[in-house]
Design an enzyme around this catalytic site. Structure first.
Site, PDB file in Angstrom:
ATOM      1  N   ARG A   1      67.450   7.421 -12.404  1.00  0.00           N
ATOM      2  CA  ARG A   1      66.262   8.153 -12.889  1.00  0.00           C
ATOM      3  C   ARG A   1      65.392   6.710 -13.267  1.00  0.00           C
ATOM      4  NH1 ARG A   1      70.130  10.889 -17.307  1.00  0.00           N
ATOM      5  NH2 ARG A   1      71.521   9.380 -16.571  1.00  0.00           N
TER       6      ARG A   1
ATOM      7  N   GLN B   1      83.194  -2.891  -8.946  1.00  0.00           N
ATOM      8  CA  GLN B   1      83.582  -1.441  -8.596  1.00  0.00           C
ATOM      9  C   GLN B   1      82.893  -0.832  -7.334  1.00  0.00           C
ATOM     10  OE1 GLN B   1      81.692   1.500 -11.070  1.00  0.00           O
ATOM     11  NE2 GLN B   1      83.585   3.037 -10.745  1.00  0.00           N
TER      12      GLN B   1
ATOM     13  N   GLY C   1      82.498   6.838 -11.322  1.00  0.00           N
ATOM     14  CA  GLY C   1      82.620   7.396 -12.534  1.00  0.00           C
ATOM     15  C   GLY C   1      83.139   6.073 -13.542  1.00  0.00           C
TER      16      GLY C   1
ATOM     17  N   ASP D   1      73.397  -0.350 -20.619  1.00  0.00           N
ATOM     18  CA  ASP D   1      72.085   0.307 -20.846  1.00  0.00           C
ATOM     19  C   ASP D   1      71.851   0.591 -22.223  1.00  0.00           C
ATOM     20  OD1 ASP D   1      73.718   2.467 -20.897  1.00  0.00           O
ATOM     21  OD2 ASP D   1      72.615   3.622 -19.615  1.00  0.00           O
TER      22      ASP D   1
ATOM     23  N   ASN E   1      67.856   5.484 -19.678  1.00  0.00           N
ATOM     24  CA  ASN E   1      68.158   5.994 -18.417  1.00  0.00           C
ATOM     25  C   ASN E   1      66.816   6.197 -17.561  1.00  0.00           C
ATOM     26  OD1 ASN E   1      70.610   6.826 -18.784  1.00  0.00           O
ATOM     27  ND2 ASN E   1      70.135   8.006 -20.340  1.00  0.00           N
TER      28      ASN E   1
ATOM     29  N   ALA F   1      24.861 -37.923 -15.567  1.00  0.00           N
ATOM     30  CA  ALA F   1      24.787 -36.320 -15.364  1.00  0.00           C
ATOM     31  C   ALA F   1      24.626 -36.233 -13.968  1.00  0.00           C
ATOM     32  CB  ALA F   1      23.907 -35.826 -16.368  1.00  0.00           C
TER      33      ALA F   1
END
Ligand code: UD1
Ligand code: CA
Length: 465
Positions: free
Chosen positions: A16, A73, A78, A102, A227, A422
Protein backbone atom coordinates in the site's frame (compact mmCIF):
# COMPACT_ATOMS: atom_id res chain seq x y z
CA UNK A 1 18.16 -5.46 31.56
CA UNK A 2 14.86 -7.17 30.85
CA UNK A 3 15.13 -10.85 30.13
CA UNK A 4 13.49 -10.88 26.72
CA UNK A 5 14.63 -11.26 23.14
CA UNK A 6 12.84 -9.06 20.62
CA UNK A 7 11.86 -10.29 17.16
CA UNK A 8 10.90 -7.56 14.71
CA UNK A 9 8.84 -8.66 11.73
CA UNK A 10 9.92 -6.67 8.70
CA UNK A 11 9.81 -9.03 5.73
CA UNK A 12 6.60 -7.77 4.11
CA UNK A 13 6.60 -5.56 1.05
CA UNK A 14 4.14 -2.94 2.20
CA UNK A 15 2.19 -2.89 -1.08
CA UNK A 16 0.00 0.00 0.00
CA UNK A 17 3.02 2.33 0.14
CA UNK A 18 3.31 1.98 -3.67
CA UNK A 19 7.04 2.36 -3.38
CA UNK A 20 10.26 0.89 -4.75
CA UNK A 21 11.65 1.16 -1.21
CA UNK A 22 10.66 -1.50 1.38
CA UNK A 23 8.08 -0.03 3.76
CA UNK A 24 10.22 -0.25 6.90
CA UNK A 25 12.95 1.88 5.26
CA UNK A 26 10.69 4.88 4.76
CA UNK A 27 11.92 7.74 6.91
CA UNK A 28 10.34 10.02 9.46
CA UNK A 29 12.26 12.87 11.10
CA UNK A 30 15.65 11.45 10.18
CA UNK A 31 15.19 7.77 10.99
CA UNK A 32 13.73 4.75 9.20
CA UNK A 33 10.50 3.26 10.54
CA UNK A 34 12.20 0.07 11.68
CA UNK A 35 14.94 2.00 13.50
CA UNK A 36 12.25 3.62 15.68
CA UNK A 37 11.05 0.15 16.63
CA UNK A 38 14.61 -1.03 17.32
CA UNK A 39 15.23 2.07 19.44
CA UNK A 40 12.04 1.50 21.46
CA UNK A 41 13.15 -2.07 22.22
CA UNK A 42 16.64 -0.90 23.17
CA UNK A 43 15.32 1.91 25.38
CA UNK A 44 12.99 -0.57 27.07
CA UNK A 45 16.13 -2.40 28.20
CA UNK A 46 16.13 -5.27 25.71
CA UNK A 47 19.62 -6.24 24.69
CA UNK A 48 18.91 -8.65 21.83
CA UNK A 49 16.80 -7.89 18.76
CA UNK A 50 16.35 -10.16 15.75
CA UNK A 51 15.09 -8.68 12.49
CA UNK A 52 13.09 -10.92 10.16
CA UNK A 53 13.62 -9.57 6.65
CA UNK A 54 12.65 -10.79 3.17
CA UNK A 55 11.27 -8.25 0.74
CA UNK A 56 14.14 -5.83 0.01
CA UNK A 57 16.44 -7.76 2.38
CA UNK A 58 19.63 -6.60 0.66
CA UNK A 59 18.84 -2.90 0.82
CA UNK A 60 17.58 -3.23 4.41
CA UNK A 61 20.90 -4.78 5.48
CA UNK A 62 22.83 -2.13 3.55
CA UNK A 63 20.86 0.68 5.18
CA UNK A 64 20.86 -0.59 8.76
CA UNK A 65 24.35 -2.09 8.78
CA UNK A 66 25.77 -5.25 10.29
CA UNK A 67 25.06 -4.51 13.94
CA UNK A 68 21.79 -6.44 13.96
CA UNK A 69 20.83 -10.11 13.92
CA UNK A 70 19.07 -10.75 10.61
CA UNK A 71 16.95 -13.74 9.70
CA UNK A 72 15.64 -14.29 6.18
CA UNK A 73 12.00 -15.16 5.47
CA UNK A 74 11.71 -16.36 1.87
CA UNK A 75 8.99 -16.55 0.59
CA UNK A 76 6.78 -14.43 2.86
CA UNK A 77 3.89 -16.65 3.96
CA UNK A 78 2.48 -14.57 6.79
CA UNK A 79 3.34 -13.26 10.26
CA UNK A 80 3.32 -16.72 11.89
CA UNK A 81 5.70 -18.06 9.27
CA UNK A 82 7.88 -14.95 9.68
CA UNK A 83 8.27 -15.43 13.42
CA UNK A 84 9.01 -19.15 13.02
CA UNK A 85 12.13 -18.25 11.02
CA UNK A 86 13.62 -16.61 14.13
CA UNK A 87 13.51 -19.77 16.25
CA UNK A 88 17.16 -20.71 15.85
CA UNK A 89 18.47 -17.15 16.24
CA UNK A 90 16.44 -16.73 19.44
CA UNK A 91 18.31 -19.65 21.04
CA UNK A 92 17.25 -20.49 24.59
CA UNK A 93 15.45 -17.19 25.34
CA UNK A 94 12.45 -17.76 27.65
CA UNK A 95 10.53 -14.62 26.71
CA UNK A 96 10.05 -13.50 23.12
CA UNK A 97 8.80 -9.96 22.47
CA UNK A 98 7.28 -9.70 18.98
CA UNK A 99 7.14 -6.33 17.24
CA UNK A 100 6.21 -5.11 13.75
CA UNK A 101 8.67 -2.99 11.83
CA UNK A 102 5.93 -0.51 10.93
CA UNK A 103 4.95 0.96 14.34
CA UNK A 104 7.34 3.91 14.78
CA UNK A 105 5.33 5.67 17.48
CA UNK A 106 5.70 2.85 19.99
CA UNK A 107 6.99 4.03 23.39
CA UNK A 108 9.67 2.15 25.33
CA UNK A 109 7.69 2.51 28.58
CA UNK A 110 4.78 0.59 27.04
CA UNK A 111 7.09 -2.28 26.06
CA UNK A 112 8.58 -2.39 29.53
CA UNK A 113 5.05 -2.58 31.03
CA UNK A 114 4.06 -5.31 28.58
CA UNK A 115 7.04 -7.46 29.56
CA UNK A 116 6.40 -6.82 33.23
CA UNK A 117 2.71 -7.81 32.89
CA UNK A 118 3.80 -10.94 31.02
CA UNK A 119 6.35 -11.96 33.60
CA UNK A 120 4.03 -11.31 36.54
CA UNK A 121 0.94 -13.01 35.07
CA UNK A 122 2.71 -16.19 34.05
CA UNK A 123 0.69 -16.16 30.80
CA UNK A 124 1.96 -17.99 27.70
CA UNK A 125 1.05 -14.93 25.63
CA UNK A 126 0.46 -11.31 26.64
CA UNK A 127 -1.07 -9.14 23.92
CA UNK A 128 -0.75 -5.36 23.70
CA UNK A 129 -4.21 -4.13 22.72
CA UNK A 130 -5.86 -0.76 22.15
CA UNK A 131 -9.41 0.53 22.03
CA UNK A 132 -9.97 2.59 18.89
CA UNK A 133 -12.88 4.41 17.26
CA UNK A 134 -12.13 2.97 13.84
CA UNK A 135 -10.83 -0.60 14.16
CA UNK A 136 -11.04 -1.43 10.45
CA UNK A 137 -7.94 -3.11 9.08
CA UNK A 138 -6.86 -4.48 12.46
CA UNK A 139 -7.27 -7.90 14.03
CA UNK A 140 -10.01 -7.89 16.73
CA UNK A 141 -9.64 -9.32 20.23
CA UNK A 142 -12.36 -11.90 20.90
CA UNK A 143 -13.45 -12.39 24.52
CA UNK A 144 -16.00 -14.71 26.15
CA UNK A 145 -18.64 -13.77 28.70
CA UNK A 146 -16.05 -13.83 31.48
CA UNK A 147 -13.98 -11.37 29.41
CA UNK A 148 -11.30 -13.99 28.83
CA UNK A 149 -9.52 -13.80 25.49
CA UNK A 150 -10.54 -16.62 23.17
CA UNK A 151 -8.70 -15.58 20.02
CA UNK A 152 -7.94 -12.88 17.45
CA UNK A 153 -9.88 -12.56 14.22
CA UNK A 154 -8.38 -10.70 11.28
CA UNK A 155 -10.38 -7.89 9.68
CA UNK A 156 -10.61 -9.79 6.39
CA UNK A 157 -11.94 -12.93 8.11
CA UNK A 158 -14.28 -11.19 10.58
CA UNK A 159 -18.07 -11.60 10.58
CA UNK A 160 -20.10 -8.35 10.57
CA UNK A 161 -20.64 -8.92 14.29
CA UNK A 162 -16.91 -9.37 14.98
CA UNK A 163 -16.17 -6.22 12.99
CA UNK A 164 -18.10 -4.30 15.69
CA UNK A 165 -15.40 -5.12 18.27
CA UNK A 166 -13.19 -2.10 18.81
CA UNK A 167 -10.47 -3.65 20.94
CA UNK A 168 -7.71 -4.30 18.42
CA UNK A 169 -4.56 -6.37 18.27
CA UNK A 170 -1.52 -4.07 18.09
CA UNK A 171 0.60 -6.88 16.60
CA UNK A 172 2.89 -6.57 19.65
CA UNK A 173 3.07 -9.50 22.05
CA UNK A 174 5.15 -11.30 24.63
CA UNK A 175 5.37 -15.07 24.40
CA UNK A 176 6.70 -17.86 26.56
CA UNK A 177 9.03 -19.57 24.12
CA UNK A 178 8.10 -23.03 25.44
CA UNK A 179 4.56 -22.41 24.16
CA UNK A 180 5.43 -20.30 21.10
CA UNK A 181 7.71 -22.50 19.02
CA UNK A 182 5.55 -25.66 19.04
CA UNK A 183 2.41 -23.52 18.52
CA UNK A 184 3.92 -21.89 15.40
CA UNK A 185 4.80 -25.31 14.01
CA UNK A 186 1.14 -26.32 14.17
CA UNK A 187 -0.30 -23.28 12.29
CA UNK A 188 -2.35 -23.85 9.13
CA UNK A 189 -3.08 -21.22 6.45
CA UNK A 190 -6.86 -21.74 6.64
CA UNK A 191 -8.03 -18.17 6.08
CA UNK A 192 -9.05 -15.66 3.43
CA UNK A 193 -5.44 -14.64 2.74
CA UNK A 194 -4.02 -18.19 2.74
CA UNK A 195 -1.31 -17.08 5.19
CA UNK A 196 0.17 -18.50 8.37
CA UNK A 197 -1.30 -16.05 10.89
CA UNK A 198 0.67 -15.48 14.07
CA UNK A 199 -2.63 -14.39 15.62
CA UNK A 200 -3.96 -17.98 15.42
CA UNK A 201 -1.66 -19.09 18.25
CA UNK A 202 -3.87 -17.11 20.66
CA UNK A 203 -6.90 -19.33 19.98
CA UNK A 204 -4.60 -22.33 20.34
CA UNK A 205 -3.54 -21.20 23.82
CA UNK A 206 -7.21 -20.77 24.74
CA UNK A 207 -8.12 -24.26 23.47
CA UNK A 208 -5.28 -25.73 25.51
CA UNK A 209 -6.55 -23.90 28.60
CA UNK A 210 -3.31 -21.92 28.92
CA UNK A 211 -3.31 -18.46 30.53
CA UNK A 212 -3.55 -15.43 28.17
CA UNK A 213 -3.00 -11.86 29.39
CA UNK A 214 -3.51 -8.46 27.77
CA UNK A 215 -2.27 -4.94 28.34
CA UNK A 216 -4.34 -2.12 26.89
CA UNK A 217 -2.40 1.00 25.98
CA UNK A 218 -4.03 4.26 27.04
CA UNK A 219 -2.45 6.00 24.01
CA UNK A 220 -3.77 4.04 20.99
CA UNK A 221 -1.90 6.40 18.67
CA UNK A 222 1.39 4.68 19.55
CA UNK A 223 0.39 1.31 18.08
CA UNK A 224 -0.77 2.67 14.72
CA UNK A 225 0.82 0.69 11.93
CA UNK A 226 2.04 2.55 8.87
CA UNK A 227 0.52 1.00 5.77
CA UNK A 228 0.27 3.94 3.34
CA UNK A 229 1.75 7.40 2.83
CA UNK A 230 -1.16 9.23 4.43
CA UNK A 231 -0.53 7.28 7.65
CA UNK A 232 3.20 7.95 7.22
CA UNK A 233 2.59 11.71 7.13
CA UNK A 234 0.29 11.55 10.17
CA UNK A 235 2.90 9.63 12.16
CA UNK A 236 5.49 12.21 11.05
CA UNK A 237 3.40 14.96 12.59
CA UNK A 238 3.19 13.04 15.88
CA UNK A 239 6.95 12.44 15.95
CA UNK A 240 7.74 16.08 15.18
CA UNK A 241 5.45 17.16 17.97
CA UNK A 242 7.28 14.82 20.38
CA UNK A 243 10.73 16.04 19.23
CA UNK A 244 9.75 19.71 19.43
CA UNK A 245 8.12 19.28 22.82
CA UNK A 246 11.19 17.63 24.31
CA UNK A 247 13.40 20.41 22.90
CA UNK A 248 11.11 23.10 24.32
CA UNK A 249 11.10 21.42 27.73
CA UNK A 250 14.91 21.44 27.56
CA UNK A 251 14.97 25.21 27.07
CA UNK A 252 14.72 25.79 23.31
CA UNK A 253 12.14 28.34 22.11
CA UNK A 254 10.21 27.17 19.07
CA UNK A 255 7.95 29.96 17.86
CA UNK A 256 5.58 27.65 15.95
CA UNK A 257 6.16 23.92 16.54
CA UNK A 258 3.68 22.99 13.79
CA UNK A 259 5.86 24.75 11.21
CA UNK A 260 9.27 23.57 12.44
CA UNK A 261 10.83 20.33 11.18
CA UNK A 262 13.61 18.94 13.35
CA UNK A 263 15.07 15.44 13.00
CA UNK A 264 15.34 13.17 16.02
CA UNK A 265 19.13 13.18 15.53
CA UNK A 266 19.49 16.95 16.07
CA UNK A 267 20.77 18.55 19.28
CA UNK A 268 19.95 22.17 20.21
CA UNK A 269 21.20 24.12 23.23
CA UNK A 270 19.17 26.14 25.71
CA UNK A 271 17.95 29.65 24.90
CA UNK A 272 18.21 29.09 21.18
CA UNK A 273 15.18 30.37 19.27
CA UNK A 274 13.85 28.58 16.20
CA UNK A 275 11.60 30.59 13.87
CA UNK A 276 8.98 29.00 11.57
CA UNK A 277 9.75 27.39 8.25
CA UNK A 278 13.00 25.95 9.55
CA UNK A 279 14.22 22.43 8.73
CA UNK A 280 17.09 21.02 10.79
CA UNK A 281 18.27 17.59 9.70
CA UNK A 282 20.80 14.83 10.19
CA UNK A 283 23.81 15.02 12.49
CA UNK A 284 23.34 18.70 13.34
CA UNK A 285 24.28 20.31 16.63
CA UNK A 286 23.24 23.85 17.49
CA UNK A 287 24.75 25.37 20.61
CA UNK A 288 23.14 27.67 23.19
CA UNK A 289 21.67 31.07 22.43
CA UNK A 290 21.41 30.79 18.64
CA UNK A 291 18.68 32.34 16.50
CA UNK A 292 17.73 30.10 13.58
CA UNK A 293 15.23 30.95 10.83
CA UNK A 294 12.76 31.83 9.62
CA UNK A 295 12.98 29.85 6.40
CA UNK A 296 16.29 28.13 7.07
CA UNK A 297 17.51 24.62 6.21
CA UNK A 298 20.48 23.16 8.10
CA UNK A 299 21.79 19.63 7.51
CA UNK A 300 24.71 17.73 9.09
CA UNK A 301 26.30 20.88 10.51
CA UNK A 302 27.69 22.26 13.77
CA UNK A 303 26.72 25.75 14.89
CA UNK A 304 28.50 27.53 17.75
CA UNK A 305 26.83 29.54 20.54
CA UNK A 306 25.26 32.93 19.88
CA UNK A 307 25.12 32.54 16.10
CA UNK A 308 22.24 33.86 14.00
CA UNK A 309 21.20 32.16 10.75
CA UNK A 310 18.35 33.74 8.78
CA UNK A 311 16.82 32.53 5.47
CA UNK A 312 19.80 30.36 4.64
CA UNK A 313 20.70 26.87 3.42
CA UNK A 314 23.59 25.28 5.33
CA UNK A 315 24.94 21.79 4.52
CA UNK A 316 27.87 19.96 6.13
CA UNK A 317 29.39 23.11 7.59
CA UNK A 318 31.06 24.00 10.83
CA UNK A 319 30.06 27.43 12.05
CA UNK A 320 31.75 29.09 14.99
CA UNK A 321 30.32 31.22 17.80
CA UNK A 322 28.75 34.66 17.30
CA UNK A 323 28.47 34.45 13.52
CA UNK A 324 25.77 36.26 11.53
CA UNK A 325 24.53 34.47 8.45
CA UNK A 326 21.95 35.56 5.89
CA UNK A 327 19.47 36.53 4.84
CA UNK A 328 19.74 34.47 1.65
CA UNK A 329 23.09 32.75 2.12
CA UNK A 330 24.08 29.31 0.81
CA UNK A 331 26.82 27.54 2.78
CA UNK A 332 27.89 24.34 1.05
CA UNK A 333 29.84 21.30 2.26
CA UNK A 334 33.27 21.84 3.73
CA UNK A 335 32.68 25.43 4.81
CA UNK A 336 34.20 26.39 8.16
CA UNK A 337 33.42 29.77 9.71
CA UNK A 338 35.43 30.79 12.75
CA UNK A 339 34.30 33.12 15.54
CA UNK A 340 32.34 36.25 14.68
CA UNK A 341 32.20 35.83 10.90
CA UNK A 342 29.55 37.69 8.92
CA UNK A 343 28.10 36.16 5.77
CA UNK A 344 25.45 38.38 4.24
CA UNK A 345 22.90 38.30 1.47
CA UNK A 346 23.32 36.36 -1.78
CA UNK A 347 26.62 34.84 -0.74
CA UNK A 348 27.61 31.27 -1.65
CA UNK A 349 30.58 29.63 0.07
CA UNK A 350 31.93 26.15 -0.68
CA UNK A 351 34.83 24.21 0.87
CA UNK A 352 36.35 27.32 2.39
CA UNK A 353 37.72 28.45 5.73
CA UNK A 354 36.85 31.97 6.88
CA UNK A 355 38.94 33.28 9.76
CA UNK A 356 37.71 35.09 12.87
CA UNK A 357 35.99 38.43 12.47
CA UNK A 358 36.05 38.36 8.66
CA UNK A 359 33.14 39.71 6.64
CA UNK A 360 31.59 38.52 3.40
CA UNK A 361 28.60 40.83 3.42
CA UNK A 362 27.03 40.69 -0.07
CA UNK A 363 26.79 39.06 -3.51
CA UNK A 364 29.87 36.86 -3.37
CA UNK A 365 31.06 33.39 -4.35
CA UNK A 366 33.98 31.88 -2.44
CA UNK A 367 35.05 28.35 -3.40
CA UNK A 368 38.15 26.42 -2.23
CA UNK A 369 39.32 29.52 -0.41
CA UNK A 370 41.21 30.16 2.82
CA UNK A 371 40.44 33.55 4.33
CA UNK A 372 42.41 34.80 7.34
CA UNK A 373 41.26 36.94 10.26
CA UNK A 374 39.58 40.35 9.90
CA UNK A 375 39.38 40.26 6.12
CA UNK A 376 36.75 42.29 4.27
CA UNK A 377 35.41 40.84 1.05
CA UNK A 378 33.70 43.50 -1.09
CA UNK A 379 30.32 43.09 -2.73
CA UNK A 380 30.37 41.02 -5.89
CA UNK A 381 33.71 39.30 -5.26
CA UNK A 382 34.09 36.02 -7.13
CA UNK A 383 36.78 33.40 -6.71
CA UNK A 384 37.33 31.87 -10.14
CA UNK A 385 38.26 28.45 -8.74
CA UNK A 386 37.50 26.23 -11.73
CA UNK A 387 39.40 26.21 -15.00
CA UNK A 388 37.06 23.75 -16.67
CA UNK A 389 39.06 20.75 -15.52
CA UNK A 390 40.37 21.30 -12.04
CA UNK A 391 39.54 23.25 -8.90
CA UNK A 392 42.21 25.64 -7.57
CA UNK A 393 42.81 27.32 -4.21
CA UNK A 394 42.59 30.99 -3.29
CA UNK A 395 44.35 32.32 -0.18
CA UNK A 396 43.44 35.69 1.36
CA UNK A 397 45.62 36.49 4.36
CA UNK A 398 44.85 38.33 7.61
CA UNK A 399 43.58 41.89 7.35
CA UNK A 400 43.37 41.92 3.53
CA UNK A 401 40.69 44.04 1.82
CA UNK A 402 39.10 42.93 -1.42
CA UNK A 403 37.37 45.77 -3.29
CA UNK A 404 33.93 45.33 -4.82
CA UNK A 405 33.38 43.26 -7.92
CA UNK A 406 36.83 41.68 -7.94
CA UNK A 407 37.63 38.40 -9.67
CA UNK A 408 40.32 36.33 -7.98
CA UNK A 409 41.56 33.82 -10.57
CA UNK A 410 42.90 30.78 -8.67
CA UNK A 411 45.45 29.62 -7.81
CA UNK A 412 46.19 33.01 -6.31
CA UNK A 413 47.19 34.55 -3.00
CA UNK A 414 46.43 37.99 -1.56
CA UNK A 415 49.03 38.68 1.15
CA UNK A 416 48.54 39.97 4.66
CA UNK A 417 47.07 43.49 4.82
CA UNK A 418 47.02 43.76 1.00
CA UNK A 419 44.27 45.57 -0.93
CA UNK A 420 42.63 44.73 -4.24
CA UNK A 421 41.09 47.64 -6.15
CA UNK A 422 37.41 47.44 -7.03
CA UNK A 423 36.67 45.77 -10.36
CA UNK A 424 40.08 44.08 -10.57
CA UNK A 425 40.68 40.69 -12.13
CA UNK A 426 43.58 39.34 -10.09
CA UNK A 427 45.63 36.64 -11.82
CA UNK A 428 48.95 37.03 -9.95
CA UNK A 429 49.77 36.88 -6.23
CA UNK A 430 49.49 40.19 -4.37
CA UNK A 431 52.38 40.74 -1.91
CA UNK A 432 51.64 41.59 1.72
CA UNK A 433 50.71 45.24 2.18
CA UNK A 434 50.49 45.99 -1.57
CA UNK A 435 47.57 47.54 -3.47
CA UNK A 436 46.75 45.59 -6.61
CA UNK A 437 44.73 47.20 -9.38
CA UNK A 438 44.05 45.11 -12.44
CA UNK A 439 41.57 46.90 -14.67
CA UNK A 440 41.58 49.36 -17.59
CA UNK A 441 42.58 52.89 -16.64
CA UNK A 442 39.63 55.28 -17.05
CA UNK A 443 39.61 57.57 -20.13
CA UNK A 444 37.28 60.59 -20.28
CA UNK A 445 36.43 61.76 -23.84
CA UNK A 446 34.99 65.32 -23.77
CA UNK A 447 31.45 65.70 -25.20
CA UNK A 448 31.41 62.10 -26.34
CA UNK A 449 28.93 61.13 -23.66
CA UNK A 450 26.00 62.97 -25.31
CA UNK A 451 22.94 61.28 -26.70
CA UNK A 452 23.50 58.54 -29.30
CA UNK A 453 20.79 57.28 -31.60
CA UNK A 454 22.87 54.46 -33.05
CA UNK A 455 25.49 52.36 -31.42
CA UNK A 456 28.99 53.49 -32.40
CA UNK A 457 27.82 56.82 -33.93
CA UNK A 458 28.09 60.13 -32.11
CA UNK A 459 25.73 62.98 -32.95
CA UNK A 460 26.87 66.61 -32.55
CA UNK A 461 24.91 69.44 -30.90
CA UNK A 462 23.13 70.31 -34.21
CA UNK A 463 22.03 66.75 -34.75
CA UNK A 464 24.68 66.08 -37.44
CA UNK A 465 26.59 62.85 -37.58
C1 UD1 B 1 -1.17 -7.63 11.66
C2 UD1 B 1 -1.97 -8.59 12.54
C3 UD1 B 1 -3.23 -7.88 13.02
C4 UD1 B 1 -2.87 -6.61 13.76
C5 UD1 B 1 -1.99 -5.72 12.90
C6 UD1 B 1 -1.47 -4.59 13.74
C7 UD1 B 1 -1.55 -10.87 11.70
C8 UD1 B 1 -2.10 -11.99 10.90
N1 UD1 B 1 -2.31 -9.76 11.79
O1 UD1 B 1 -1.96 -7.34 10.53
O2 UD1 B 1 -3.98 -8.74 13.87
O3 UD1 B 1 -4.05 -5.92 14.12
O4 UD1 B 1 -0.85 -6.46 12.41
O5 UD1 B 1 -0.74 -3.67 12.96
O6 UD1 B 1 -0.49 -11.00 12.27
N2 UD1 B 1 5.46 -9.59 7.84
C9 UD1 B 1 6.53 -10.44 7.63
N3 UD1 B 1 6.33 -11.55 6.86
C10 UD1 B 1 5.14 -11.87 6.30
C11 UD1 B 1 4.05 -10.99 6.54
C12 UD1 B 1 4.23 -9.86 7.31
O7 UD1 B 1 7.63 -10.20 8.11
O8 UD1 B 1 5.06 -12.91 5.65
C13 UD1 B 1 5.68 -8.38 8.65
C14 UD1 B 1 5.40 -7.10 7.90
O9 UD1 B 1 6.59 -6.63 7.26
C15 UD1 B 1 4.94 -6.16 9.02
C16 UD1 B 1 4.34 -7.09 10.06
O10 UD1 B 1 4.79 -8.39 9.75
O11 UD1 B 1 6.01 -5.46 9.58
C17 UD1 B 1 2.82 -7.07 10.04
O12 UD1 B 1 2.38 -7.45 8.73
P1 UD1 B 1 1.18 -6.72 8.01
O13 UD1 B 1 0.97 -7.34 6.70
O14 UD1 B 1 1.33 -5.24 8.09
O15 UD1 B 1 -0.01 -7.22 8.99
P2 UD1 B 1 -1.41 -6.54 9.19
O16 UD1 B 1 -2.31 -6.89 8.09
O17 UD1 B 1 -1.25 -5.10 9.51
CA1 CA C 1 0.50 -3.51 9.46
Amino acid sequence: MLEATAVILAAGQGKRMRSAIPKVLHRLAGRTLVEYVLAAAREAGINKSILVIGHGAVIIRETLGDNYNYVLQEPQLGTGHALAQAREAAGQADTILVLSGDVPLLKPGTLARLIERHQQSGAVVTILTAEVDNPSGYGRIKRNKEQRVTGIVEDKDATPQEKQINEINSGIYCFASSFLWPALASLRPDNVQGEYYLTDVVALACQQGLPIATLMTDTPEEVQGINDRAQLARAGAVLRRRINTSLMLAGVSIIDPTATYIDITVKIGADSVIYPGTIIEGATTIADGCIIGPGTTIRDSQVGPGTTITQAVVQQCSIGPDCKIGPFAYLRPGTVLEKGVKVGDFVEIKASLIGPGSKVPHLTYLGDTTVGAKVNIGAGTITCNYDGQKKWQTIIENGAFIGSNANLVAPVKVGQGAKVGAGSTITKDVPAGALAIARQRQVNLPQRGKKNDEPGRTINEKGEQ
